[in-house]
Design an enzyme around this catalytic site. Structure first.
Site, PDB file in Angstrom:
ATOM      1  N   LYS A   1     -47.527  65.451  30.794  1.00  0.00           N
ATOM      2  CA  LYS A   1     -48.450  65.544  29.657  1.00  0.00           C
ATOM      3  C   LYS A   1     -48.810  64.135  29.253  1.00  0.00           C
ATOM      4  O   LYS A   1     -47.955  63.263  29.134  1.00  0.00           O
ATOM      5  CB  LYS A   1     -47.733  66.261  28.490  1.00  0.00           C
ATOM      6  CG  LYS A   1     -48.591  66.458  27.281  1.00  0.00           C
ATOM      7  CD  LYS A   1     -49.251  67.815  27.271  1.00  0.00           C
ATOM      8  CE  LYS A   1     -50.449  67.878  26.374  1.00  0.00           C
ATOM      9  NZ  LYS A   1     -51.725  67.404  26.946  1.00  0.00           N
TER      10      LYS A   1
ATOM     11  N   GLN B   1     -45.250  57.129  27.937  1.00  0.00           N
ATOM     12  CA  GLN B   1     -45.446  58.531  27.560  1.00  0.00           C
ATOM     13  C   GLN B   1     -44.175  59.359  27.772  1.00  0.00           C
ATOM     14  O   GLN B   1     -43.898  60.287  27.011  1.00  0.00           O
ATOM     15  CB  GLN B   1     -46.599  59.102  28.394  1.00  0.00           C
ATOM     16  CG  GLN B   1     -47.175  60.401  27.887  1.00  0.00           C
ATOM     17  CD  GLN B   1     -48.202  60.195  26.780  1.00  0.00           C
ATOM     18  OE1 GLN B   1     -49.073  59.351  26.884  1.00  0.00           O
ATOM     19  NE2 GLN B   1     -48.092  60.975  25.726  1.00  0.00           N
TER      20      GLN B   1
ATOM     21  N   LYS C   1     -41.985  58.722  24.770  1.00  0.00           N
ATOM     22  CA  LYS C   1     -42.663  59.256  23.585  1.00  0.00           C
ATOM     23  C   LYS C   1     -42.557  60.781  23.553  1.00  0.00           C
ATOM     24  O   LYS C   1     -42.194  61.368  22.536  1.00  0.00           O
ATOM     25  CB  LYS C   1     -44.137  58.840  23.631  1.00  0.00           C
ATOM     26  CG  LYS C   1     -44.950  59.311  22.446  1.00  0.00           C
ATOM     27  CD  LYS C   1     -46.441  59.137  22.662  1.00  0.00           C
ATOM     28  CE  LYS C   1     -46.780  57.720  23.093  1.00  0.00           C
ATOM     29  NZ  LYS C   1     -48.236  57.463  23.035  1.00  0.00           N
TER      30      LYS C   1
ATOM     31  N   LYS D   1     -50.233  60.135  32.829  1.00  0.00           N
ATOM     32  CA  LYS D   1     -51.444  59.509  32.260  1.00  0.00           C
ATOM     33  C   LYS D   1     -52.468  59.414  33.382  1.00  0.00           C
ATOM     34  O   LYS D   1     -52.101  59.292  34.558  1.00  0.00           O
ATOM     35  CB  LYS D   1     -51.110  58.109  31.737  1.00  0.00           C
ATOM     36  CG  LYS D   1     -52.093  57.555  30.749  1.00  0.00           C
ATOM     37  CD  LYS D   1     -51.828  58.037  29.325  1.00  0.00           C
ATOM     38  CE  LYS D   1     -52.936  57.630  28.376  1.00  0.00           C
ATOM     39  NZ  LYS D   1     -52.591  57.912  26.980  1.00  0.00           N
TER      40      LYS D   1
ATOM     41  N   GLY E   1     -57.036  63.767  25.761  1.00  0.00           N
ATOM     42  CA  GLY E   1     -57.944  62.625  25.588  1.00  0.00           C
ATOM     43  C   GLY E   1     -57.202  61.318  25.403  1.00  0.00           C
ATOM     44  O   GLY E   1     -55.995  61.295  25.195  1.00  0.00           O
ATOM     45  N   ASP E   2     -57.917  60.224  25.514  1.00  0.00           N
ATOM     46  CA  ASP E   2     -57.424  58.875  25.187  1.00  0.00           C
ATOM     47  C   ASP E   2     -58.686  58.052  24.970  1.00  0.00           C
ATOM     48  O   ASP E   2     -59.764  58.619  24.695  1.00  0.00           O
ATOM     49  CB  ASP E   2     -56.539  58.327  26.316  1.00  0.00           C
ATOM     50  CG  ASP E   2     -55.818  57.029  25.929  1.00  0.00           C
ATOM     51  OD1 ASP E   2     -54.901  57.084  25.104  1.00  0.00           O
ATOM     52  OD2 ASP E   2     -56.186  55.942  26.437  1.00  0.00           O
TER      53      ASP E   2
ATOM     54  N   THR F   1     -53.002  62.027  15.732  1.00  0.00           N
ATOM     55  CA  THR F   1     -52.407  60.722  16.033  1.00  0.00           C
ATOM     56  C   THR F   1     -52.464  59.827  14.793  1.00  0.00           C
ATOM     57  O   THR F   1     -51.463  59.205  14.414  1.00  0.00           O
ATOM     58  CB  THR F   1     -53.114  60.070  17.229  1.00  0.00           C
ATOM     59  OG1 THR F   1     -53.117  61.006  18.307  1.00  0.00           O
ATOM     60  CG2 THR F   1     -52.403  58.806  17.666  1.00  0.00           C
TER      61      THR F   1
ATOM     62  N   ASN G   1     -61.023  57.503  17.430  1.00  0.00           N
ATOM     63  CA  ASN G   1     -60.281  58.652  16.907  1.00  0.00           C
ATOM     64  C   ASN G   1     -59.085  58.245  16.049  1.00  0.00           C
ATOM     65  O   ASN G   1     -58.948  58.692  14.910  1.00  0.00           O
ATOM     66  CB  ASN G   1     -59.836  59.532  18.094  1.00  0.00           C
ATOM     67  CG  ASN G   1     -58.909  60.641  17.677  1.00  0.00           C
ATOM     68  OD1 ASN G   1     -57.711  60.462  17.595  1.00  0.00           O
ATOM     69  ND2 ASN G   1     -59.481  61.790  17.353  1.00  0.00           N
TER      70      ASN G   1
ATOM     71  N   SER H   1     -50.628  68.175  20.666  1.00  0.00           N
ATOM     72  CA  SER H   1     -51.104  68.720  21.942  1.00  0.00           C
ATOM     73  C   SER H   1     -50.125  69.771  22.450  1.00  0.00           C
ATOM     74  O   SER H   1     -50.521  70.825  22.963  1.00  0.00           O
ATOM     75  CB  SER H   1     -51.215  67.611  22.988  1.00  0.00           C
ATOM     76  OG  SER H   1     -52.464  66.962  22.886  1.00  0.00           O
TER      77      SER H   1
HETATM   78  P1  NDP Z   1     -61.304  55.858  21.139  1.00  0.00           P
HETATM   79  O1  NDP Z   1     -62.002  55.723  22.421  1.00  0.00           O
HETATM   80  O2  NDP Z   1     -61.639  56.972  20.227  1.00  0.00           O
HETATM   81  O3  NDP Z   1     -61.413  54.502  20.299  1.00  0.00           O
HETATM   82  C1  NDP Z   1     -60.963  53.301  20.827  1.00  0.00           C
HETATM   83  C2  NDP Z   1     -61.322  52.184  19.867  1.00  0.00           C
HETATM   84  O4  NDP Z   1     -60.716  50.973  20.307  1.00  0.00           O
HETATM   85  C3  NDP Z   1     -62.820  51.903  19.816  1.00  0.00           C
HETATM   86  O5  NDP Z   1     -63.134  51.403  18.545  1.00  0.00           O
HETATM   87  C4  NDP Z   1     -62.988  50.826  20.891  1.00  0.00           C
HETATM   88  O6  NDP Z   1     -64.104  49.984  20.713  1.00  0.00           O
HETATM   89  C5  NDP Z   1     -61.720  50.022  20.691  1.00  0.00           C
HETATM   90  N1  NDP Z   1     -61.345  49.375  21.952  1.00  0.00           N
HETATM   91  C6  NDP Z   1     -61.168  49.964  23.161  1.00  0.00           C
HETATM   92  N2  NDP Z   1     -60.870  49.058  24.098  1.00  0.00           N
HETATM   93  C7  NDP Z   1     -60.872  47.863  23.470  1.00  0.00           C
HETATM   94  C8  NDP Z   1     -60.642  46.546  23.896  1.00  0.00           C
HETATM   95  N3  NDP Z   1     -60.338  46.259  25.172  1.00  0.00           N
HETATM   96  N4  NDP Z   1     -60.724  45.554  22.963  1.00  0.00           N
HETATM   97  C9  NDP Z   1     -61.021  45.824  21.669  1.00  0.00           C
HETATM   98  N5  NDP Z   1     -61.255  47.076  21.209  1.00  0.00           N
HETATM   99  C10 NDP Z   1     -61.175  48.080  22.086  1.00  0.00           C
HETATM  100  O7  NDP Z   1     -59.729  55.908  21.510  1.00  0.00           O
HETATM  101  P2  NDP Z   1     -58.493  56.418  20.637  1.00  0.00           P
HETATM  102  O8  NDP Z   1     -58.742  56.146  19.210  1.00  0.00           O
HETATM  103  O9  NDP Z   1     -58.157  57.773  21.089  1.00  0.00           O
HETATM  104  O10 NDP Z   1     -57.331  55.455  21.182  1.00  0.00           O
HETATM  105  C11 NDP Z   1     -56.998  54.214  20.561  1.00  0.00           C
HETATM  106  C12 NDP Z   1     -55.578  53.825  20.956  1.00  0.00           C
HETATM  107  O11 NDP Z   1     -54.660  54.851  20.533  1.00  0.00           O
HETATM  108  C13 NDP Z   1     -55.328  53.656  22.450  1.00  0.00           C
HETATM  109  O12 NDP Z   1     -54.364  52.644  22.651  1.00  0.00           O
HETATM  110  C14 NDP Z   1     -54.735  54.995  22.852  1.00  0.00           C
HETATM  111  O13 NDP Z   1     -53.955  54.907  24.030  1.00  0.00           O
HETATM  112  C15 NDP Z   1     -53.874  55.286  21.633  1.00  0.00           C
HETATM  113  N6  NDP Z   1     -53.494  56.669  21.443  1.00  0.00           N
HETATM  114  C16 NDP Z   1     -54.448  57.649  21.325  1.00  0.00           C
HETATM  115  C17 NDP Z   1     -54.060  58.954  21.133  1.00  0.00           C
HETATM  116  C18 NDP Z   1     -55.051  60.049  20.882  1.00  0.00           C
HETATM  117  O14 NDP Z   1     -54.616  61.141  20.541  1.00  0.00           O
HETATM  118  N7  NDP Z   1     -56.336  59.814  20.999  1.00  0.00           N
HETATM  119  C19 NDP Z   1     -52.635  59.339  21.153  1.00  0.00           C
HETATM  120  C20 NDP Z   1     -51.726  58.230  21.181  1.00  0.00           C
HETATM  121  C21 NDP Z   1     -52.169  56.955  21.357  1.00  0.00           C
HETATM  122  P3  NDP Z   1     -65.423  50.226  21.597  1.00  0.00           P
HETATM  123  O15 NDP Z   1     -66.129  51.354  20.942  1.00  0.00           O
HETATM  124  O16 NDP Z   1     -66.159  48.936  21.519  1.00  0.00           O
HETATM  125  O17 NDP Z   1     -64.946  50.535  22.980  1.00  0.00           O
END
Ligand code: NDP
Length: 445
Positions: free
Chosen positions: A90, A111, A114, A126, A165-166, A209, A240, A378
């Site tokens: 997962k 993961q 976690k 992943k 998603g991620d 999250t 997100n 999830s």
């Molecule tokens: P989204 O795609 O919804 O948002 C990602 C955000 O981070 C955007 O604002 C994006 O900006 C920015 N970002 C992405 N890459 C970079 C980079 N290299 N440098 C600077 N900013 C960056 O993703 P999530 O919110 O889902 O995920 C965010 C983090 O949380 C990740 O590390 C993910 O692994 C972690 N996470 C997410 C979970 C989930 O349920 N969604 C669960 C647990 C952890 P831009 O729009 O410019 O790309």
């Protein structure tokens, strides 16, 4: 560095050359675990650590698709199936141009611990692709997702591997992926989580999250008899996790003053209230615009190519991506009097930044504990799918809160060092024990 850790890491680096994010994630875990393993020779004898750092399976595949101009595009797809000792693999799918095997192996490795911490029966995995959804039309995203799933569907299933998603994968992408799976398999089963409510999704999954991270931070604050009331918070990202972290912080009476994306950050000293947050959600989730537009809309400062860590705050919530806080930024946060850091993102703090936080003895909640609410919910979605029923918003939220409190307790149990709670070692050891014991039970597999 401890001699045993050094020997172990030499072998990891030799076997996985050039995979620096994977090395970083393994080293952090092994540094916490080595003293524990030395005291528990059964794990050493069974080479659990060596086995846990080797993926059970890695799938890499070609993803060809036709863009809107009729031109052929080729991306690379991956699924890292890391560990299935306590349940089906997962973990999310990431679509971002930076995606490579090292990043996905680090994420899959994290993961495993976690998922174990959530106390739910889920293994770790992943996946994703170097496809960049930015600037693509809906049709192009759909064509990519269909091609990606055409290969991935051979390797996943409700009792085998259930992606989510991620970064770059939200409701739109999960929909296209699910549609293609259903068509290929001729089955309506819960092979993905993060689905829409009207076809098998769970209430609170989109929020989980971010909300979970705030619930975890709340537990950390309670250990110092503190609350969120009037706390100044910096949040990075605007996707997100950042959005729902901000929403929950607002509900708890805190003030969020920053958001960012990969182009820069905004600083709004008045606070990003619910109305402004609704603007961000529309900007990011519907219009797919840039955070710079917030600064124009609300007449606040925009800092291109900057991250929020120089802004004075009580609490910081890195919620964008890996390695977004370096040692200097960690020190700046400390110098500015930060009380706690709760990681919504995975491994957002570089190794020497983590050391800085631990040395300063602030409340530091590492991602594998603080952001586990997403995968936990999830797993709750999977349970509802198996039972073919849906729980109410209140039921899911209550379960999420209970899970985050439980994770906090596990971290305290294994991470107490006198008066200080080392959440890093607490999370690593607590996550390890359950998986390691299951691996011992299963024999040499
Ligand atoms: P989204 O795609 O919804 O948002 C990602 C955000 O981070 C955007 O604002 C994006 O900006 C920015 N970002 C992405 N890459 C970079 C980079 N290299 N440098 C600077 N900013 C960056 O993703 P999530 O919110 O889902 O995920 C965010 C983090 O949380 C990740 O590390 C993910 O692994 C972690 N996470 C997410 C979970 C989930 O349920 N969604 C669960 C647990 C952890 P831009 O729009 O410019 O790309």
């Amino acid at each position: 560095m401890d001699k045993n850790v050094e020997v172990f890491m030499d072998e990891i680096i030799r076997k996985n050359p050039g995979e620096k994010e994977f090395h970083q994630a393994v080293q952090e875990v092994v540094e916490s675990l080595m003293p524990f393993i030395e005291k528990n020779p059964k794990y050493k004898k069974a080479k659990i650590l060596e086995r846990i750092a080797e993926p059970e399976r890695v799938i890499m595949f070609r993803v060809p698709w036709l863009d809107d101009n009729g031109e052929i595009q080729i991306n690379r797809g991956y699924r890292v199936q890391m560990n299935s000792a306590i349940g089906p693999y997962k973990g999310g799918l990431r679509l971002h141009p930076s995606v490579n095997l090292s990043i996905l192996k680090f994420l899959a490795f994290e993961q495993v611990f976690k998922n174990s911490l959530t106390s739910l029966p889920i293994g770790g995995g992943k996946g994703g692709s170097n496809f960049d959804p930015k600037g693509k039309t809906d049709t192009e995203v759909m064509k990519f997702c269909q091609s990606f799933m055409t290969e991935l569907f051979k390797h996943i299933g409700p009792d085998t591997d259930v992606p989510a998603g991620d970064i770059g994968v939200g409701g739109r992408e999960i929909g296209y992926l699910f549609g293609q799976y259903k068509r290929l398999a001729n089955e309506f089963t819960g092979i993905l989580t993060g689905k829409s409510l009207n076809w098998g999704g769970s209430l609170i999954r989109p929020e989980a999250t971010g909300y979970g991270c705030v619930y975890f931070a709340e537990e950390m604050l309670k250990t110092r008899k503190e609350s969120f009331k009037d706390k100044i918070c910096t949040v990075s990202g605007s996707g997100n996790v950042a959005q729902y972290t901000t929403e929950k912080l607002n509900q708890y009476g805190a003030k969020v003053v920053t958001l960012s994306d990969s182009s820069g950050m905004i600083y709004d000293p008045e606070g990003i209230d619910d109305k402004k947050l609704a603007y961000v959600m529309d900007l990011k989730n519907i219009k797919r615009g840039r955070i710079k537009e917030y600064a124009e809309e609300y007449n606040v400062d925009y800092y291109p190519d900057k991250r929020p860590w120089e802004i004075e705050c009580d609490l910081a919530f890195p919620s964008a991506t890996q390695n977004e806080i370096n040692k200097k930024e960690a020190q700046k946060l400390i110098d500015n009097g930060v009380m706690g850091v709760a990681e919504g993102a995975n491994m957002p703090t570089e190794a020497d930044g983590v050391e800085t936080f631990l040395d300063a003895k602030i409340l530091y909640g590492p991602g594998k504990a603080a952001n586990a609410g997403g995968v936990a919910t999830s797993a709750l979605e999977m349970t509802q799918n198996s039972q073919r029923l849906s729980w109410t918003r209140e039921e899911v939220d209550k379960k999420l809160q209970w899970i985050m409190q439980n994770i906090h307790q596990s971290c305290v149990k294994y991470g107490k060092e006198g008066d200080f709670i080392n959440y890093v070692s607490g999370a690593n050891i607590a996550g390890f024990v359950k998986v390691a014991d299951a691996m011992l039970d299963h024999g040499v597999v």
